[in-house]
Design a protein around this motif. Sequence first.
Motif, PDB file in Angstrom:
ATOM      1  N   UNK A  64      13.432   1.183   6.348  1.00 46.85           N
ATOM      2  CA  UNK A  64      14.224   1.168   5.113  1.00 46.85           C
ATOM      3  C   UNK A  64      13.384   1.580   3.914  1.00 46.85           C
ATOM      4  N   UNK A  65      12.102   1.255   3.953  1.00 49.78           N
ATOM      5  CA  UNK A  65      11.210   1.613   2.844  1.00 49.78           C
ATOM      6  C   UNK A  65      10.838   3.092   2.869  1.00 49.78           C
ATOM      7  N   UNK A  66      11.093   3.764   4.013  1.00 45.89           N
ATOM      8  CA  UNK A  66      10.765   5.182   4.124  1.00 45.89           C
ATOM      9  C   UNK A  66       9.574   5.469   5.016  1.00 45.89           C
ATOM     10  N   UNK A  86       0.833  -1.204   0.000  1.00 48.88           N
ATOM     11  CA  UNK A  86       0.000   0.000   0.000  1.00 48.88           C
ATOM     12  C   UNK A  86       0.869   1.256   0.000  1.00 48.88           C
ATOM     13  N   UNK A  87       1.937   1.242   0.787  1.00 47.70           N
ATOM     14  CA  UNK A  87       2.842   2.394   0.858  1.00 47.70           C
ATOM     15  C   UNK A  87       3.510   2.654  -0.495  1.00 47.70           C
ATOM     16  N   UNK A  88       3.942   1.602  -1.159  1.00 45.73           N
ATOM     17  CA  UNK A  88       4.584   1.746  -2.467  1.00 45.73           C
ATOM     18  C   UNK A  88       3.605   2.260  -3.517  1.00 45.73           C
ATOM     19  N   UNK A  89       2.300   2.095  -3.261  1.00 43.66           N
ATOM     20  CA  UNK A  89       1.262   2.584  -4.156  1.00 43.66           C
ATOM     21  C   UNK A  89       0.940   4.049  -3.907  1.00 43.66           C
ATOM     22  N   UNK A  90       1.554   4.620  -2.857  1.00 46.55           N
ATOM     23  CA  UNK A  90       1.332   6.034  -2.571  1.00 46.55           C
ATOM     24  C   UNK A  90       0.483   6.304  -1.345  1.00 46.55           C
ATOM     25  N   UNK A  91       0.089   5.268  -0.627  1.00 47.92           N
ATOM     26  CA  UNK A  91      -0.700   5.438   0.587  1.00 47.92           C
ATOM     27  C   UNK A  91       0.213   5.950   1.708  1.00 47.92           C
ATOM     28  N   UNK A  92      -0.234   6.951   2.455  1.00 43.98           N
ATOM     29  CA  UNK A  92       0.538   7.445   3.594  1.00 43.98           C
ATOM     30  C   UNK A  92       0.451   6.426   4.729  1.00 43.98           C
ATOM     31  N   UNK A  93       1.609   6.045   5.265  1.00 42.87           N
ATOM     32  CA  UNK A  93       1.648   5.055   6.339  1.00 42.87           C
ATOM     33  C   UNK A  93       2.410   5.623   7.526  1.00 42.87           C
ATOM     34  N   UNK A  94       1.825   5.473   8.716  1.00 40.36           N
ATOM     35  CA  UNK A  94       2.506   5.810   9.964  1.00 40.36           C
ATOM     36  C   UNK A  94       2.381   4.614  10.900  1.00 40.36           C
ATOM     37  N   UNK A  95       3.443   4.356  11.652  1.00 44.47           N
ATOM     38  CA  UNK A  95       3.458   3.181  12.516  1.00 44.47           C
ATOM     39  C   UNK A  95       3.894   3.578  13.920  1.00 44.47           C
ATOM     40  N   UNK A  96       3.150   3.115  14.916  1.00 47.32           N
ATOM     41  CA  UNK A  96       3.526   3.240  16.321  1.00 47.32           C
ATOM     42  C   UNK A  96       3.660   1.825  16.877  1.00 47.32           C
ATOM     43  N   UNK A  97       4.757   1.568  17.604  1.00 48.17           N
ATOM     44  CA  UNK A  97       4.959   0.238  18.158  1.00 48.17           C
ATOM     45  C   UNK A  97       5.701   0.322  19.484  1.00 48.17           C
ATOM     46  N   UNK A  98       5.947  -0.840  20.088  1.00 49.95           N
ATOM     47  CA  UNK A  98       6.623  -0.888  21.380  1.00 49.95           C
ATOM     48  C   UNK A  98       8.134  -0.935  21.198  1.00 49.95           C
ATOM     49  N   UNK A 112      11.224  -8.674  13.967  1.00 47.11           N
ATOM     50  CA  UNK A 112      10.425  -7.467  13.780  1.00 47.11           C
ATOM     51  C   UNK A 112      10.588  -6.906  12.371  1.00 47.11           C
ATOM     52  N   UNK A 113       9.492  -6.397  11.829  1.00 47.62           N
ATOM     53  CA  UNK A 113       9.509  -5.791  10.499  1.00 47.62           C
ATOM     54  C   UNK A 113       9.654  -4.272  10.552  1.00 47.62           C
ATOM     55  N   UNK A 114       9.914  -3.733  11.740  1.00 53.23           N
ATOM     56  CA  UNK A 114      10.060  -2.289  11.873  1.00 53.23           C
ATOM     57  C   UNK A 114      11.231  -1.773  11.053  1.00 53.23           C
ATOM     58  N   UNK A 115      12.346  -2.506  11.075  1.00 50.00           N
ATOM     59  CA  UNK A 115      13.496  -2.099  10.269  1.00 50.00           C
ATOM     60  C   UNK A 115      13.179  -2.066   8.787  1.00 50.00           C
ATOM     61  N   UNK A 116      12.394  -3.045   8.335  1.00 46.16           N
ATOM     62  CA  UNK A 116      11.979  -3.085   6.926  1.00 46.16           C
ATOM     63  C   UNK A 116      11.113  -1.874   6.593  1.00 46.16           C
ATOM     64  N   UNK A 117      10.216  -1.517   7.496  1.00 43.56           N
ATOM     65  CA  UNK A 117       9.395  -0.323   7.295  1.00 43.56           C
ATOM     66  C   UNK A 117      10.270   0.916   7.154  1.00 43.56           C
TER      67      UNK A 117
END
Length: 214
Positions: A134-136, A106-118, A127-132
């Motif tokens: 790296x993707x921006x 979805x993010x690569x399609x132009x959707x704005x993404x924000x993530x909050x985690x522990x 964890x996939x936080x690092x992947x997120x």
Amino acid sequence: MSSSHSVWRGLVATVGLVLTAEGLYYLFRYLKWVREQQPRVLFFPAPVTCVRPLLLASPGRCDCPLPHRESALSRMARLLLSARRSIDVCVFTISSLDLSGSVLVAYERGVRVRVITDSDYMALASSQVGTFRKAGIEVRHDQDTNYMHHKFALIDGSILITGSLNWSAQAIFRNKENVIIIKDADIVKAFTEEFERLWNEYDPTKYSFSPQSS
């Protein structure tokens, strides 16, 4: 009966039919809207299935040995992929490749993404936080010893996904978990306000890297 009366009666009958058809159209639309507003519930564990075709730009046949059928996981992935404007994720632990992959697509399609985690669980190897990042995708986290234990996501500011489910393979395929999908405007508004409150609270410019001892 004069021809003018016949024409008039025909005209009235035609108008009546048109109004009836239009009324039925709007009634069906209203009933569809009401049905769509009803909460939906997904229960886990989900059967192990392949959702990879959902993540492909040009879906094709996947030859992996996993079953390719609808499941609670695929429904949740489809919902994330349905985002057109925004996805706000506020989840304790995020390690599922299927759900994180849906967010990334979805993010690569132009959707704005924000993530909050522990802060503790984002440091786990899975964890996939690092992947997120790296993707921006911007990720924010807590900075204290208490857990950021929420488990919810908001789609386009109008759909809430919440429940007991962490975004992990353990939770999805093994645990007894639940997810509820809600479109009620008041409930969505409350969760949106909580997300924005935490997003502001976890602004990295407010972090204290050298806390004073009491």
